[in-house]
Design an enzyme around this catalytic site. Sequence first.
Site, PDB file in Angstrom:
ATOM      1  CG  HIS A 348      89.098   4.009  77.093  1.00  0.00           C
ATOM      2  ND1 HIS A 348      89.586   3.478  75.924  1.00  0.00           N
ATOM      3  CD2 HIS A 348      87.914   3.387  77.310  1.00  0.00           C
ATOM      4  CE1 HIS A 348      88.735   2.582  75.443  1.00  0.00           C
ATOM      5  NE2 HIS A 348      87.708   2.507  76.274  1.00  0.00           N
ATOM      6  CE  LYS A 534     100.075  11.889  69.218  1.00  0.00           C
ATOM      7  NZ  LYS A 534      99.690  10.482  69.446  1.00  0.00           N
ATOM      8  NE  ARG A 535      90.172  16.605  70.666  1.00  0.00           N
ATOM      9  CZ  ARG A 535      88.865  16.716  70.869  1.00  0.00           C
ATOM     10  NH1 ARG A 535      88.032  16.016  70.106  1.00  0.00           N
ATOM     11  NH2 ARG A 535      88.378  17.505  71.774  1.00  0.00           N
ATOM     12  CE  LYS A 540      95.810  12.998  73.163  1.00  0.00           C
ATOM     13  NZ  LYS A 540      95.861  11.533  73.060  1.00  0.00           N
ATOM     14  CB  THR A 642      94.923   3.937  68.190  1.00  0.00           C
ATOM     15  OG1 THR A 642      94.163   5.134  68.384  1.00  0.00           O
ATOM     16  CG2 THR A 642      94.456   2.890  69.183  1.00  0.00           C
ATOM     17  CE  LYS A 646      94.174   4.937  63.949  1.00  0.00           C
ATOM     18  NZ  LYS A 646      93.491   6.147  64.454  1.00  0.00           N
TER      19      LYS A 646
HETATM   20  C1  26Q Z   1      83.513  12.605  79.710  1.00  0.00           C
HETATM   21  C2  26Q Z   1      82.578  13.304  80.455  1.00  0.00           C
HETATM   22  C3  26Q Z   1      81.963  14.438  79.939  1.00  0.00           C
HETATM   23  C4  26Q Z   1      82.300  14.852  78.666  1.00  0.00           C
HETATM   24  C5  26Q Z   1      83.221  14.143  77.913  1.00  0.00           C
HETATM   25  C6  26Q Z   1      83.841  13.026  78.444  1.00  0.00           C
HETATM   26  C7  26Q Z   1      84.851  12.281  77.644  1.00  0.00           C
HETATM   27  C8  26Q Z   1      84.663  12.078  76.286  1.00  0.00           C
HETATM   28  C9  26Q Z   1      85.616  11.392  75.532  1.00  0.00           C
HETATM   29  C10 26Q Z   1      85.981  11.767  78.237  1.00  0.00           C
HETATM   30  C11 26Q Z   1      86.918  11.078  77.483  1.00  0.00           C
HETATM   31  C12 26Q Z   1      86.756  10.895  76.130  1.00  0.00           C
HETATM   32  C13 26Q Z   1      87.725  10.193  75.285  1.00  0.00           C
HETATM   33  C14 26Q Z   1      88.831   9.642  75.732  1.00  0.00           C
HETATM   34  C15 26Q Z   1      89.789   8.990  74.832  1.00  0.00           C
HETATM   35  O1  26Q Z   1      89.682   9.061  73.620  1.00  0.00           O
HETATM   36  N1  26Q Z   1      90.793   8.314  75.395  1.00  0.00           N
HETATM   37  C16 26Q Z   1      91.786   7.623  74.574  1.00  0.00           C
HETATM   38  O2  26Q Z   1      91.306   6.301  74.352  1.00  0.00           O
HETATM   39  C17 26Q Z   1      92.122   5.630  73.419  1.00  0.00           C
HETATM   40  C18 26Q Z   1      91.487   4.277  73.162  1.00  0.00           C
HETATM   41  O3  26Q Z   1      91.641   3.466  74.279  1.00  0.00           O
HETATM   42  C19 26Q Z   1      93.538   5.503  73.934  1.00  0.00           C
HETATM   43  O4  26Q Z   1      94.326   4.936  72.913  1.00  0.00           O
HETATM   44  C20 26Q Z   1      94.099   6.868  74.315  1.00  0.00           C
HETATM   45  O5  26Q Z   1      95.353   6.709  74.937  1.00  0.00           O
HETATM   46  C21 26Q Z   1      93.134   7.577  75.252  1.00  0.00           C
HETATM   47  O6  26Q Z   1      93.588   8.888  75.508  1.00  0.00           O
END
Ligand code: 26Q
Length: 813
Positions: A348, A534-535, A540, A642, A646
């Site tokens: 991702h 978004k976050r 971003k 995403t 939407k």
């Molecule tokens: C990893 C290690 C330790 C702590 C937290 C994490 C962690 C947690 C969540 C790393 C990444 C995430 C989330 C990532 C994320 O949401 N990525 C997004 O995924 C979407 C679905 O594929 C994409 O549309 C976005 O572009 C992407 O940023």
Amino acid sequence: MKITTEQFIKEFKRRLTDEYALDVKDATKEELYRTLAAVVKSGYFDIWRKSKNSFDQDQKKQVYYFSIEFLPGQLLKSNLLNMGWYTLVKKAFQELGLDLDEIAQVEPDMALGNGGLGRLASAFMDSSASLALPVNGNGIRYKYGLFKQKFVDGYQVELANAWLDQNNVWEVARPSKAVKVHFGGQVYLKEGADGTLEPVYENDKVILAVPYDTGIVGYKNRHVNTMRLWDAQIPAEEEINFPTIESRRRVEDLTSVLYPDDSNEAGKFFRLNQEYFFVSAGMQSIIRHYKQVHLSLLDLSQYVSVHINDTHPAMCVAELMRILLDDEKLSWEDAWKQTVQVMSYTNHTIMAEALEKWPLYMLEKVQPRLVQIIQEIDRRYALELEAKGQSQLLASTRPVKDNMIYMANLAIIGSHSVNGVAKLHTELLKQDVLKDFYTLYPERFNNKTNGITVRRWLEIANPSLTKTIDRVIGTKWHYDAKELHKLASHVSDKRLVDAIGQVKYQNKVRFAKYVKATMGLEISPKAIFDVQVKRLHAYKRQLLNLLRIIQLYLNLKQNPALDIYPRVFIFGAKAAPSYHYAKSIIKCINEVADLINHDDSLNDKLKVVFVEDYRVSLAEKIIPAADVSEQISTATKEASGTSNMKLMLNGALTVATLDGANIEIKDRVGEDNIFIFGLQKEEVLDYEQNHGYHSADYYQNDPAIHRVLDALVDGSIPHIQAEGREIFDSLVRANDEYFVLRDFEDYLRAQNEVDQLYRNQTQWNKKCLINIANAGYFSSDDTIRNYAEDIWQVTPTVSENGKVSAEDARYPL
Ligand code: 26Q
């Protein structure tokens, strides 16, 4: 078996009496909500039981989707919709003098995810059930969901989100299906009587993993899947090993909080424990169940598919090897063959700082046996490359290097499929980030562009647009969102085009009321509603949006008669609590909002709304009211996105860089129906590789940029002394990592086109219509169909009513 309004009302009243001894008029919203949920459950639980049984009876191959995050939001309305009960219950409630919308709002969001990745996992669960595919979710039942965000003096403050305090009506605890997960201690290999090596564990701690199952209701197809979330408990017979409060708390903590960081891998020991906990619990229960239904583990990959959602569950590879080797006594070769055939992995992100790597010594403390297995995987991998004459690719691809475990490498070597989440993203993986893997295993790589739950984002979030669409093209699109494309042939239908505009206006009125009620702020629904939700992340580029707002403000102050179309800028964003820079941007947006919203001299041409606590249920209010969708990440950085999908589905026009899925959106709607700006992939890569970008030049040589950046540090915007300076320095002194200044001018150009076009409502609404018509290509139903066919090789189950037409496949009472 259709249910009638009368039947429903009777059942509802009976339940309300049984549970609470109350009449409708005396019940609180919570009591009504719980009662309705009970009736809803009675409508699908029997089907849930049958769906589960049918998998085993038919010896169906099943998928297990491992994700450390799921973000379903609220479930009441989506369950009602999928059961075919939504309209009926709405009407029945009206007859009872109740408002379904109000009662549904009582449900706390199930917020067991940070953002895109977790929401995607939940969209996939919904779509799999709706396609009658046997897909099980596997994750963690966090006691606290993603933090609740508050703004105090413009600063983000994080509050605990104790969503379970109000009881989760949808889950079912299954203590009889608990499994034991072993942590820590030492392990050595002992030669058994038959000469084989057996691992002996010493001083390990045993923790009980208890599953909580939630039924995932398929759309009008009498198919219900399971999302299984694990809770950690101390096993009764182990009480003695957890004598202190501290040791007991460590067990509880395992499933206590969701890590609120969605990018910066902090390498926290606790996070690794969480990962092993849900991986081991999930893999053990899969194998235990498999053995009840099937004879030989050598057939495992014919019946089981395990999907690794990002690297967080990458230990699935090693844990399955552990079970097959140690518990089931398979040879390494047999176990490995099954493992690779069973596993598939989705990446991702291409951002280096988000790629997980863990020190070996940490995993040693979590589960020493996994370290042995991963080292053996690494050793054999090195031999394999040597045999193939490709040792030069070893260093960049091996799972263990410099005493660190590279989780993506482990996931790729242990899987038969690796996919990215949008075309550009997959290309970048192949050409850049995972280039060496692509050389070694080209056949493993494939793209699966993300998708969204079209039904939730239209039928639930935007009922008036749904009605308008149904009137023109019927309801087939509820099953196949690509049918929305039929709208495209109606662009010359003036009445439809106007209706699209009217629906949007009503949604804006509704959202404006919400803003007034919750924030006390007046916004005009006649203004352009310009939305970035978004976050909060540097890449971003909420900052690019903010700089333009500051410029508009300065221009208006200088010339109050300036002809700009009134605009309301709407932000929703949480920042990781440890992400200092992102929090500074939040503070600045809030201070700019405060300044602008209280300045009467701007004549309401400008307003800034930063909603607190952006979450799925709030997205359902904002997105239907959006005119403009901000998708402005630095090209190459957003894997897919995403919210872009939407928002287009709800008829917003997109201002976008050619990044992630924006490219595919542009390809669908055509250049005339989207506002593209900014650096492209090649230019970004060229700047990065050749260090050809010098942001200070833009500050020095572009008077417009100079003026806006000065406003960050010269007191023009009050209360941002430290934050304004921090941001100024990132842009001017630290060479602006995400090319904000480089893209600024072109962004203004695109936004001025928006401003001009909005003045012609007919032309604007036509473009909205074309966007809606093409959004069906981003349905997660289709994405999941592709996963099922290309990666998992699973087929739909034929439900008991397989021959019944879908319209009659509602759920019984
Ligand atoms: C990893 C290690 C330790 C702590 C937290 C994490 C962690 C947690 C969540 C790393 C990444 C995430 C989330 C990532 C994320 O949401 N990525 C997004 O995924 C979407 C679905 O594929 C994409 O549309 C976005 O572009 C992407 O940023």
